[in-house]
Design a protein around this motif. Sequence first.
Motif, PDB file in Angstrom:
ATOM      1  N   TRP A   7     137.445 104.849  44.751  1.00 57.91           N
ATOM      2  CA  TRP A   7     137.594 106.425  44.867  1.00 57.91           C
ATOM      3  C   TRP A   7     136.571 107.246  45.348  1.00 57.91           C
ATOM      4  O   TRP A   7     136.902 108.397  45.686  1.00 57.91           O
ATOM      5  CB  TRP A   7     138.624 106.731  43.835  1.00 57.91           C
ATOM      6  N   TYR A  10     135.771 109.344  48.633  1.00 56.83           N
ATOM      7  CA  TYR A  10     136.389 110.462  48.835  1.00 56.83           C
ATOM      8  C   TYR A  10     135.691 111.943  48.213  1.00 56.83           C
ATOM      9  O   TYR A  10     136.020 113.194  48.553  1.00 56.83           O
ATOM     10  CB  TYR A  10     138.032 110.709  48.399  1.00 56.83           C
ATOM     11  N   LEU A  15     139.273 113.704  41.206  1.00 54.52           N
ATOM     12  CA  LEU A  15     139.667 112.532  41.294  1.00 54.52           C
ATOM     13  C   LEU A  15     138.893 111.354  40.286  1.00 54.52           C
ATOM     14  O   LEU A  15     139.377 110.856  39.546  1.00 54.52           O
ATOM     15  CB  LEU A  15     139.654 111.739  42.845  1.00 54.52           C
ATOM     16  N   GLU A  19     140.108 109.455  37.067  1.00 57.34           N
ATOM     17  CA  GLU A  19     139.687 107.962  36.910  1.00 57.34           C
ATOM     18  C   GLU A  19     139.071 107.445  35.697  1.00 57.34           C
ATOM     19  O   GLU A  19     139.390 106.612  34.853  1.00 57.34           O
ATOM     20  CB  GLU A  19     138.692 107.267  37.995  1.00 57.34           C
TER      21      GLU A  19
END
Length: 70
Positions: A7, A10, A15, A19
């Motif tokens: 991830w 990005y 985000l 996580e």
Amino acid sequence: MLHGKWWEIYSDPELNALEDQLNINNQNIKQSFENFMEARTHRHPGPRALYPLCRLLLLSAVPILRKPEK
């Protein structure tokens, strides 16, 4: 198939934070489940724990089951 922290491609700090929080929550869930399973084994020792009670009940019934002597 992606491995690792996929991830991060990005470049989204929100985000990444989600996580990290997810990883912490997963560890908390795992530990809670292990605690639950351990407590469950202590609470339910199984049918063998009832044997002394059954024997006591049977022995206490012996005088009742005996035929009266004449």
